[in-house]
Motif scaffolding. Structure first.
Motif, PDB file in Angstrom:
ATOM      1  N   VAL A   6      66.350-119.666  16.005  1.00  0.00           N
ATOM      2  CA  VAL A   6      65.768-119.614  14.662  1.00  0.00           C
ATOM      3  C   VAL A   6      64.984-118.313  14.484  1.00  0.00           C
ATOM      4  CG1 VAL A   6      64.221-120.763  13.056  1.00  0.00           C
ATOM      5  CG2 VAL A   6      65.630-122.110  14.589  1.00  0.00           C
ATOM      6  N   GLU A   7      64.259-117.913  15.513  1.00  0.00           N
ATOM      7  CA  GLU A   7      63.470-116.686  15.444  1.00  0.00           C
ATOM      8  C   GLU A   7      64.387-115.463  15.304  1.00  0.00           C
ATOM      9  OE1 GLU A   7      63.059-119.069  17.703  1.00  0.00           O
ATOM     10  OE2 GLU A   7      61.036-119.827  17.349  1.00  0.00           O
ATOM     11  N   ASP A   8      65.496-115.473  16.063  1.00  0.00           N
ATOM     12  CA  ASP A   8      66.438-114.350  15.995  1.00  0.00           C
ATOM     13  C   ASP A   8      66.996-114.168  14.589  1.00  0.00           C
ATOM     14  OD1 ASP A   8      66.160-113.913  18.686  1.00  0.00           O
ATOM     15  OD2 ASP A   8      67.978-115.008  19.260  1.00  0.00           O
ATOM     16  N   LEU A   9      67.210-115.279  13.916  1.00  0.00           N
ATOM     17  CA  LEU A   9      67.854-115.236  12.599  1.00  0.00           C
ATOM     18  C   LEU A   9      66.837-115.107  11.472  1.00  0.00           C
ATOM     19  CD1 LEU A   9      70.483-118.132  13.026  1.00  0.00           C
ATOM     20  CD2 LEU A   9      70.723-115.737  13.637  1.00  0.00           C
ATOM     21  N   TRP A  10      65.572-115.004  11.833  1.00  0.00           N
ATOM     22  CA  TRP A  10      64.531-115.145  10.821  1.00  0.00           C
ATOM     23  C   TRP A  10      64.585-114.068   9.735  1.00  0.00           C
ATOM     24  CZ3 TRP A  10      62.158-119.139   9.194  1.00  0.00           C
ATOM     25  CH2 TRP A  10      61.075-118.995   8.325  1.00  0.00           C
ATOM     26  N   ALA A  11      65.047-112.867  10.077  1.00  0.00           N
ATOM     27  CA  ALA A  11      65.118-111.781   9.082  1.00  0.00           C
ATOM     28  C   ALA A  11      65.887-112.227   7.843  1.00  0.00           C
ATOM     29  CB  ALA A  11      65.776-110.558   9.696  1.00  0.00           C
ATOM     30  N   PHE A  12      66.850-113.143   8.037  1.00  0.00           N
ATOM     31  CA  PHE A  12      67.681-113.582   6.914  1.00  0.00           C
ATOM     32  C   PHE A  12      66.979-114.625   6.043  1.00  0.00           C
ATOM     33  CE2 PHE A  12      70.465-111.717  10.017  1.00  0.00           C
ATOM     34  CZ  PHE A  12      71.282-110.915   9.238  1.00  0.00           C
ATOM     35  N   ASN A  13      65.747-114.957   6.413  1.00  0.00           N
ATOM     36  CA  ASN A  13      64.933-115.811   5.549  1.00  0.00           C
ATOM     37  C   ASN A  13      63.866-115.012   4.815  1.00  0.00           C
ATOM     38  OD1 ASN A  13      66.195-118.260   6.264  1.00  0.00           O
ATOM     39  ND2 ASN A  13      65.047-118.280   8.191  1.00  0.00           N
ATOM     40  N   GLU A  14      63.839-113.702   5.032  1.00  0.00           N
ATOM     41  CA  GLU A  14      62.819-112.877   4.378  1.00  0.00           C
ATOM     42  C   GLU A  14      63.216-112.632   2.926  1.00  0.00           C
ATOM     43  OE1 GLU A  14      60.034-112.374   5.651  1.00  0.00           O
ATOM     44  OE2 GLU A  14      60.201-112.179   7.833  1.00  0.00           O
TER      45      GLU A  14
END
Lengths: 404, 68
Positions: A211-219
């Motif tokens: 989840v942390e790795d993919l977090w940029a896509f929640n910005e």
């Protein structure tokens, strides 16, 4: 002599099994932990170990219970499982039988994700009504992803296999870390720098990760760059179980980068088949039209003959024209459908012009190819075609025929 | 097929035109010469479509060879 109880292995495991199964402390309970040693057996049953930092338990998830969630169970993920303990008698192993599983990934990031999702949804960013249709045959696709790694390779392989007409343009970006969101957003905005390339589709992709790795896509900056992208966007972030805000705002969401590539372009062999079926439909319509016209001509000429028997000559003339027309058109149909079906590489070697270039000549009479010496007689006017031009000529028989 | 022609007509345009042609032919009500003209156009479109697809295959093959 002291009497001692000696149990058989089968007896004692049976007793253990019963005492475990009967105990309500160990039945119909929730466990939280991390999945490891995941095995999805061909039989459909799933075997896994659930563990925390100190302990682990072997679990089984039977086919009849797991079919709906089978694909979403992944190794190393945190989960909540519901079920009961039993004993696997064949090995004397303690085993937890899972009847229900839920994602346990609901840490502090989850609350933040939910907060952003609600506020952006209220603004209308995720409205289904604004989802755009993907181009049927994209001319150029901008792929926003990491320049290294399997994602761009997978997309390149699949697109070139399925639909090599599409130009793929890589817009490299970092997809993880502190600068990722800024980088991804400006890469997506860069689509306007490619005006000359006729880009009609954007794929934003990243391989799997936490989840942390993919977090940029929640910005928000990434979400808004997709929202204002003038061209339809497919998102493919992580695996099927991963959902990001980028997925929600994109016009289409693909479960994986490979799936995005398959969604983006058609399969060219399917399209070739469609073209062939269109050609067949054309031929059928044309043949139907011609045969109905020929029927009408035949009908009229027979009426002429009935009314004025002296007019056989004219009738024969009409028949000759009819035959000739039908012959010429049939030749054309055959020739053109052959042209279509041989176009796969054989076109050049089979076309008349290639043959002519090799030094052959073609003789035609009244616009029809002369296929046999029987088609011409003395003093016939013919056309002789070479690759570089043709000449009118007249047949003058000077000797006997040389028939093979 | 020359490269000028493949630039002039995108695959999408050709394919759409091909479908329109076959639809009109199937609707009927056309004269023989109109039909023949449409038919000939359709055959040309289909040939070009197929050539575009098969040509592209070679290009990709070459690119893969160069890249490796």
């Amino acid at each position: 002599m002291v009497e001692i109880d000696v149990f058989s292995i089968s007896d004692i495991t049976e007793r253990l099994k019963k005492s475990i199964e009967i105990d309500t402390q160990f039945s119909n309970i929730w466990l939280e932990g991390e999945i490891s040693s995941l095995t999805k057996a061909r039989s459909g049953h799933i075997y896994l170990t659930i563990k925390d930092s100190d302990s682990s338990i072997r679990c089984v998830f039977f086919k009849s219970d797991n079919f709906a969630v089978r694909d979403r169970i992944v190794d190393n993920s945190r989960v909540l499982i519901y079920g009961s303990f039993t004993l696997y008698k064949a090995r004397g192993d303690l085993q937890f039988v899972i009847s229900h599983i839920e994602s346990g990934d609901k840490g502090p990031l989850w609350a933040e994700f939910e907060r952003r999702r609600e506020s952006l949804a209220a603004e209308g960013l995720f409205d289904l009504a604004r989802k755009r249709i993907l181009p049927k045959f994209p001319k150029a696709i901008l792929v926003v992803t990491s320049p290294t790694g399997a994602v761009i390779e997978d997309i390149r392989n699949i697109v070139s296999r399925r639909w090599p007409l599409t130009k793929l343009i890589l817009e490299p970006t970092v997809v993880q870390g502190a600068d990722a969101a800024q980088n991804i957003a400006s890469a997506i905005r860069n689509v306007s720098n490619y005006d000359g390339d006729q880009i009609d589709l954007v794929i934003v992709a990243r391989g799997g990760g936490s989840v942390e790795d993919l977090w940029a896509f929640n910005e928000e900056i990434v979400v808004r760059s997709i929202y204002s992208c003038p061209i339809p966007v497919i998102s493919a972030i992580g695996h099927e179980t991963d959902f990001t805000l980028a997925d929600l705002v994109a016009d289409h969401r693909a479960p994986t980068p490979s799936a995005a590539a398959e969604m983006a372009v058609p399969d060219r062999f399917e399209v070739l088949q469609q073209i062939e079926s269109i050609v067949l439909r054309q031929n059928t319509s044309m043949k139907m039209l011609l045969s109905s016209l020929l029927d009408r001509v035949a009908h009229f000429s027979s009426r002429i003959q009935l009314k004025r028997p002296g007019i056989e000559l004219l009738q024969a003339g009409v028949q000759a024209i009819t035959d000739q027309m039908s012959h010429a058109i049939r030749l054309k149909l055959v020739e053109q459908s052959r042209l279509i079906f041989y176009s796969e590489g054989k076109l050049d070697s089979l076309s008349p012009s290639a043959t002519l270039i090799r030094g052959y000549a073609l003789v035609s009479k009244q616009d029809a190819a002369v296929r046999s010496y029987k088609d011409v007689t003395d003093a016939d006017d013919v056309l002789i075609h070479w690759h570089d031009g043709s000449l009118k000529a007249r047949i003058e028989l000077t000797g006997g025929s040389d028939v093979e | 097929m020359s490269s000028e022609q493949s630039e002039e007509f995108s695959f999408e345009n050709l394919y759409e035109e091909l479908q329109e042609i076959v639809d009109r032919l199937e609707q009927g009500g056309l004269s023989l010469s109109e039909s023949l003209e449409l038919y000939e156009n359709g055959i040309n479109m289909a040939t070009r479509c197929k050539e575009l697809l098969l040509q592209a295959e070679h290009q990709i093959d070459e690119l893969i060879k160069e890249g490796s």
